[in-house]
Structures are given as structure tokens and as C-alpha cells.
Design a protein around this motif. Structure first.
Motif, PDB file in Angstrom:
ATOM      1  N   UNK A  30       0.710  -1.463  -0.164  1.00  0.00           N
ATOM      2  CA  UNK A  30       0.111   0.199  -0.268  1.00  0.00           C
ATOM      3  C   UNK A  30       1.347   1.045  -0.158  1.00  0.00           C
ATOM      4  N   UNK A  31       0.502   2.193  -0.557  1.00  0.00           N
ATOM      5  CA  UNK A  31       1.121   3.747  -0.375  1.00  0.00           C
ATOM      6  C   UNK A  31       0.057   4.630   0.139  1.00  0.00           C
ATOM      7  N   UNK A  32       0.580   5.862   0.670  1.00  0.00           N
ATOM      8  CA  UNK A  32       0.108   7.120   1.753  1.00  0.00           C
ATOM      9  C   UNK A  32      -0.158   7.845   0.386  1.00  0.00           C
ATOM     10  N   UNK A  33      -1.326   8.961   0.632  1.00  0.00           N
ATOM     11  CA  UNK A  33      -1.655  10.054  -0.134  1.00  0.00           C
ATOM     12  C   UNK A  33      -0.434  10.540  -0.256  1.00  0.00           C
ATOM     13  N   UNK A  34       0.797  11.093   1.065  1.00  0.00           N
ATOM     14  CA  UNK A  34       1.593  12.214   0.718  1.00  0.00           C
ATOM     15  C   UNK A  34       2.857  11.142   1.058  1.00  0.00           C
TER      16      UNK A  34
END
Length: 180
Positions: free
Chosen positions: A124-128
């Protein structure tokens, strides 16, 4: 219950949004509940600072916010859709959209373990990239996916390639945020 005022009945450990730092909110603090999605509670103090109160401590905000009992499942009946259902209960504490609809989950794969149960690997990733809430969201994913019957191990990896962009959001997310 969004926008309701609550007074803490006891001291509660909370996470500052967006830094991710932990603090103790003292009993008697007056807080506005801004979001209750996914079980955790986002509150705002009179100065405008946002905090995330973990689901297990929700009862300190009053009976309406106390954690609900979750039915136990049969571990032999693993179902990958239940993993996705749990991922849909993880919310960014500032955005009222779950991480699946935001397009933050890049991969989710389950594999049977020789000793029994399933290992679920999530990318997963993050928005920033600098978001201080990253470790909090990773732990939410690990905990919620780990609660799925038959899951013996959960591994969550934060990735930055490809970088997240608004084009990864589902139409549902865009609609929820008023971007359509």
C-alpha cells in the motif's frame, strides 16, 4: 454522530493528526467528534487540532463510541473477500473515504502457510510520502486483516512506486468527496 461534542470520561492516549505523534488527552477534555468511520474516532479540540482516538478507547467519549463486539469466525473458512472487507474499514483520519476506494492498496495476496492458515501480503501507499499517519494506517491494516478468520500472518509494505495520484481513486471516492 459527526459534529457531536463529547467530554472525555478518563485520560486517553491519542494520535495527533497529521504528525502521528502520541499524546495523552486528559479526562474532562471537550472534543468535537469529526469522523467515526472504521471504528477509530477523529476528534478536534477547541483550538482546531485533530486527534485520532483508537477504537478500544472510544468508550471514554461516551457509550455511543464504545467498541462493538465483533463475531468470531471459523478459521478454516478463509475467504479473501473478507480481507478486502476489512481493508474497506481502514480510513484516513482526515478523509472520509476508505483506503481501498482512495486507491492506496496496490496489491493484496493470500498464500497458505505450511503450518496452517494464510499469510496475507499487502502493498500500500499513502496520499503523501511524509504523512506521519503512515505507521498508524499500516498498523490498522495489520490488525484488521489479522482479525479475519484463517489469517495467521499479515505483512504490510509501504511502497512509493508508482506514486499515488488522484487518478487512482475510485468513482465512489470521487463522488464521496464531491469531485464528480
Amino acid at each position: 454522530m459527526r459534529g457531536m461534542m463529547a467530554v472525555l470520561e478518563r485520560d486517553v492516549s491519542a494520535t495527533i493528526i497529521p504528525s502521528g505523534d502520541r499524546v495523552v488527552l486528559p479526562a474532562g477534555s471537550e472534543l468535537r467528534v469529526t469522523q467515526t468511520l472504521g471504528g477509530n474516532i477523529t476528534v478536534q479540540d477547541p483550538y482546531g487540532q485533530l486527534f485520532r482516538v483508537d477504537e478500544k478507547d472510544g468508550g471514554a467519549l461516551g457509550e455511543d463510541y464504545a467498541p462493538k463486539e465483533k463475531p468470531a469466525g471459523d478459521p478454516s473458512e478463509f475467504n479473501e473477500e473478507q480481507v478486502w472487507e476489512q481493508l474497506r474499514t481502514v480510513y484516513d483520519p482526515e478523509i472520509p473515504v476508505n483506503i481501498v476506494e482512495l486507491g492506496l492498496v496496490y496489491a493484496c495476496k493470500a498464500e497458505p502457510l505450511p503450518e496452517g492458515g494464510q499469510r496475507v501480503d499487502i502493498q500500500m501507499t499513502l496520499t503523501a510520502p511524509g504523512c506521519g499517519m503512515g505507521p498508524v494506517l499500516v498498523e490498522d491494516v495489520r490488525t484488521k486483516v489479522g482479525s479475519v478468520p484463517g489469517v495467521a500472518e499479515t505483512r504490510v509494505e509501504l511502497v512509493w512506486d508508482p506514486p499515488w495520484g488522484q487518478e487512482r481513486m475510485s468513482d465512489v471516492a470521487r463522488l464521496q468527496l464531491g469531485w464528480m
